[in-house]
Design a protein around this motif. Structure first.
Motif, PDB file in Angstrom:
ATOM      1  N   LEU A 282       0.811  -1.217   0.000  1.00  0.00           N
ATOM      2  CA  LEU A 282       0.000   0.000   0.000  1.00  0.00           C
ATOM      3  C   LEU A 282       0.844   1.266   0.000  1.00  0.00           C
ATOM      4  O   LEU A 282       0.349   2.349  -0.335  1.00  0.00           O
ATOM      5  N   LEU A 283       2.110   1.168   0.378  1.00  0.00           N
ATOM      6  CA  LEU A 283       2.962   2.351   0.398  1.00  0.00           C
ATOM      7  C   LEU A 283       3.175   2.896  -1.017  1.00  0.00           C
ATOM      8  O   LEU A 283       3.227   4.103  -1.220  1.00  0.00           O
ATOM      9  N   ASP A 284       3.289   1.977  -1.984  1.00  0.00           N
ATOM     10  CA  ASP A 284       3.487   2.425  -3.366  1.00  0.00           C
ATOM     11  C   ASP A 284       3.015   1.324  -4.315  1.00  0.00           C
ATOM     12  O   ASP A 284       3.807   0.491  -4.768  1.00  0.00           O
ATOM     13  N   LEU A 285       1.728   1.324  -4.633  1.00  0.00           N
ATOM     14  CA  LEU A 285       1.173   0.300  -5.514  1.00  0.00           C
ATOM     15  C   LEU A 285       1.646   0.444  -6.954  1.00  0.00           C
ATOM     16  O   LEU A 285       1.501  -0.477  -7.757  1.00  0.00           O
ATOM     17  N   SER A 286       2.206   1.610  -7.289  1.00  0.00           N
ATOM     18  CA  SER A 286       2.678   1.804  -8.662  1.00  0.00           C
ATOM     19  C   SER A 286       3.824   0.845  -8.996  1.00  0.00           C
ATOM     20  O   SER A 286       4.098   0.580 -10.168  1.00  0.00           O
ATOM     21  N   GLU A 287       4.485   0.296  -7.970  1.00  0.00           N
ATOM     22  CA  GLU A 287       5.540  -0.680  -8.222  1.00  0.00           C
ATOM     23  C   GLU A 287       4.976  -1.932  -8.879  1.00  0.00           C
ATOM     24  O   GLU A 287       5.670  -2.620  -9.622  1.00  0.00           O
ATOM     25  N   TRP A 288       3.699  -2.218  -8.597  1.00  0.00           N
ATOM     26  CA  TRP A 288       3.058  -3.408  -9.161  1.00  0.00           C
ATOM     27  C   TRP A 288       2.104  -3.060 -10.313  1.00  0.00           C
ATOM     28  O   TRP A 288       2.045  -3.758 -11.305  1.00  0.00           O
ATOM     29  N   GLU A 291       2.231   3.246 -13.421  1.00  0.00           N
ATOM     30  CA  GLU A 291       1.545   4.539 -13.400  1.00  0.00           C
ATOM     31  C   GLU A 291       0.406   4.546 -14.425  1.00  0.00           C
ATOM     32  O   GLU A 291       0.582   4.100 -15.556  1.00  0.00           O
ATOM     33  N   GLY A 292      -0.750   5.054 -14.006  1.00  0.00           N
ATOM     34  CA  GLY A 292      -1.879   5.193 -14.924  1.00  0.00           C
ATOM     35  C   GLY A 292      -2.418   3.859 -15.419  1.00  0.00           C
ATOM     36  O   GLY A 292      -2.657   3.695 -16.621  1.00  0.00           O
ATOM     37  N   PHE A 293      -2.605   2.919 -14.519  1.00  0.00           N
ATOM     38  CA  PHE A 293      -3.095   1.590 -14.907  1.00  0.00           C
ATOM     39  C   PHE A 293      -4.440   1.729 -15.612  1.00  0.00           C
ATOM     40  O   PHE A 293      -5.377   2.350 -15.111  1.00  0.00           O
ATOM     41  N   ARG A 318      -3.524   6.789  -5.981  1.00  0.00           N
ATOM     42  CA  ARG A 318      -2.223   7.449  -6.097  1.00  0.00           C
ATOM     43  C   ARG A 318      -1.455   6.976  -7.331  1.00  0.00           C
ATOM     44  O   ARG A 318      -0.571   7.673  -7.818  1.00  0.00           O
ATOM     45  N   THR A 319      -1.784   5.796  -7.829  1.00  0.00           N
ATOM     46  CA  THR A 319      -1.110   5.288  -9.026  1.00  0.00           C
ATOM     47  C   THR A 319      -1.669   5.905 -10.308  1.00  0.00           C
ATOM     48  O   THR A 319      -1.109   5.704 -11.385  1.00  0.00           O
ATOM     49  N   GLY A 320      -2.786   6.629 -10.183  1.00  0.00           N
ATOM     50  CA  GLY A 320      -3.415   7.209 -11.363  1.00  0.00           C
ATOM     51  C   GLY A 320      -4.241   6.204 -12.144  1.00  0.00           C
ATOM     52  O   GLY A 320      -4.488   6.409 -13.345  1.00  0.00           O
ATOM     53  N   ALA A 321      -4.682   5.138 -11.471  1.00  0.00           N
ATOM     54  CA  ALA A 321      -5.526   4.143 -12.143  1.00  0.00           C
ATOM     55  C   ALA A 321      -6.767   4.822 -12.698  1.00  0.00           C
ATOM     56  O   ALA A 321      -7.406   5.644 -12.026  1.00  0.00           O
ATOM     57  N   GLU A 322      -7.128   4.483 -13.927  1.00  0.00           N
ATOM     58  CA  GLU A 322      -8.191   5.205 -14.617  1.00  0.00           C
ATOM     59  C   GLU A 322      -9.591   4.713 -14.283  1.00  0.00           C
ATOM     60  O   GLU A 322     -10.542   5.481 -14.332  1.00  0.00           O
ATOM     61  N   GLN A 323      -9.761   3.427 -13.967  1.00  0.00           N
ATOM     62  CA  GLN A 323     -11.086   2.882 -13.696  1.00  0.00           C
ATOM     63  C   GLN A 323     -11.028   2.010 -12.447  1.00  0.00           C
ATOM     64  O   GLN A 323     -10.493   0.900 -12.493  1.00  0.00           O
ATOM     65  N   TYR A 324     -11.567   2.521 -11.356  1.00  0.00           N
ATOM     66  CA  TYR A 324     -11.491   1.803 -10.085  1.00  0.00           C
ATOM     67  C   TYR A 324     -12.783   2.025  -9.304  1.00  0.00           C
ATOM     68  O   TYR A 324     -13.279   3.140  -9.193  1.00  0.00           O
ATOM     69  N   ARG A 325     -13.310   0.911  -8.755  1.00  0.00           N
ATOM     70  CA  ARG A 325     -14.550   1.029  -7.975  1.00  0.00           C
ATOM     71  C   ARG A 325     -14.554   0.010  -6.842  1.00  0.00           C
ATOM     72  O   ARG A 325     -14.050  -1.110  -6.995  1.00  0.00           O
TER      73      ARG A 325
END
Length: 360
Positions: A282-288, A291-293, A318-325
């Motif tokens: 959770l500290l940095d999900l962009s590692e997985w 960016e912009g998933f 924070r990762t900039g994911a475009e579609q999340y619910r």
């Protein structure tokens, strides 16, 4: 009359031959079955898979050939296939059960596996490996690799002369008096090689089976997931939904990290049910996720998990994911929940993962 007797004799002979042939086939099947069962019993993981496979219909059973790193031989891994029950085929759903469960787990996995095909989805539930395999007891004594024979004058003379020494019968040894002052040298059954050279006996020539305990659970699991995904692609499904239950959420994120291009391409969708992620993620999900998933993400959460759900929500955003619910459901183990879960997943998929034409 004579013709009738000959005809009856011929019929009897044919019947006996057919019975003998059928018995031979049955015996061969039994031997084959016993060999496979014997192999399965040597590995509890394989034994559990085989027991689960015995409860399935033939068309549901898929055996995947999975290779682990540094293991030369492929292992058979069970997956359960449920084809679409209607003419319209929307895509495929790959189901990952929670740890210490199996591919037909009655909670969450089985309801989705059976209900989603009613609305045009092909489901494949893959068996994941045991998180903690039973380990053999630690060896106390050092493993013996070579048999050693102490060379003495008598043994050397016999080797040089090429004489084969036979052990005396036990009865003769028992009848002879024992000379404690001048004990006899031990004898051995020794053969000389054809070229006159000495021969070492390597008792460790036959290698033991690879120790799967040395391969981390995550690596073994990813091998299962990758092979299952390849199988879906071989069936010409371009629209694939990855559904992870419980602690398999971590495996789903590791799979996405290793397959960024595939996960960000059109047709990929991620659904997390009662997800569990270590705090380090959770500290940095962009590692997985990167960016912009781009792929749609759905979380189905129990209301009692509201605080952790909020932490995950902001970690994803924070990762900039475009579609999340996120969707909250009162998660329990009754039929009403199973139906509600399947209905909510179907409705969300109809909107966020429209089917791509199979084989396009």
């Amino acid at each position: 009359m004579q013709k009738t007797v000959l005809l009856l004799a011929l019929i009897s002979l044919i019947s006996v031959l057919n019975s003998a042939f059928a018995e031979t086939e049955k015996e061969a099947d039994v031997n084959e079955m016993s060999n496979s069962e014997r192999a399965a019993y040597l590995d509890p993981e394989q034994k559990n898979q085989q027991a689960l496979a015995n409860t399935l219909k033939d068309y549901e059973t898929v055996w995947l050939e999975v290779n682990y790193p540094d293991i030369p031989d492929a292992r058979k891994v069970l997956a359960i296939a449920s084809p679409s029950l209607i003419a319209e085929k929307k895509g495929a759903v790959l189901l990952l059960h929670d740890t210490e469960q199996h591919a037909d787990w009655p909670e969450v996995i089985r309801p989705l596996r059976k209900n989603l095909p009613k609305s045009g989805w092909y489901t494949l539930s893959v068996n994941l490996p045991d998180e903690t395999r039973a380990r053999a007891p630690e060896r106390v004594l050092e493993a013996k690799e070579f048999d050693q024979v102490v060379m003495n004058a008598s043994l050397k003379n016999n080797l040089d002369s090429g004489i084969r020494i036979k052990n005396e019968p036990e009865e003769k040894e028992a009848s002879e008096p024992v000379d404690n002052e001048n004990p006899k040298e031990p004898t051995a059954d020794i053969e000389q090689s054809d070229d006159g050279e000495s021969v070492d006996i390597d008792l460790a020539a036959e290698k033991a089976d690879p120790d799967l305990n040395k391969i981390p659970y995550a690596i073994r699991s990813l091998s299962h997931i990758e092979k299952a995904y390849e199988y879906l692609q071989s069936q010409n499904y371009e629209n694939v939904v990855l559904v992870a239950y419980g602690q398999s959420t971590e495996l789903a994120f590791q799979y996405i990290k290793a397959h960024q291009a595939e996960a960000n391409s059109p047709g990929f969708t991620l659904i997390l049910i009662e997800p569990f992620l270590p705090q380090a993620y959770l500290l940095d999900l962009s590692e997985w996720l990167g960016e912009g998933f781009k792929a749609p993400i759905l979380e189905i959460i129990d209301r009692s998990d509201a605080e952790e759900a909020e932490n995950r929500k902001y970690a994803v955003l924070r990762t900039g994911a475009e579609q999340y619910r996120q969707i909250f459901l009162n998660i329990n183990n009754n039929e009403i929940f199973d139906e509600n879960l399947s209905r909510r997943v179907r409705a969300w998929l109809d909107t966020n993962a429209p089917g791509l034409e199979v084989g396009r």
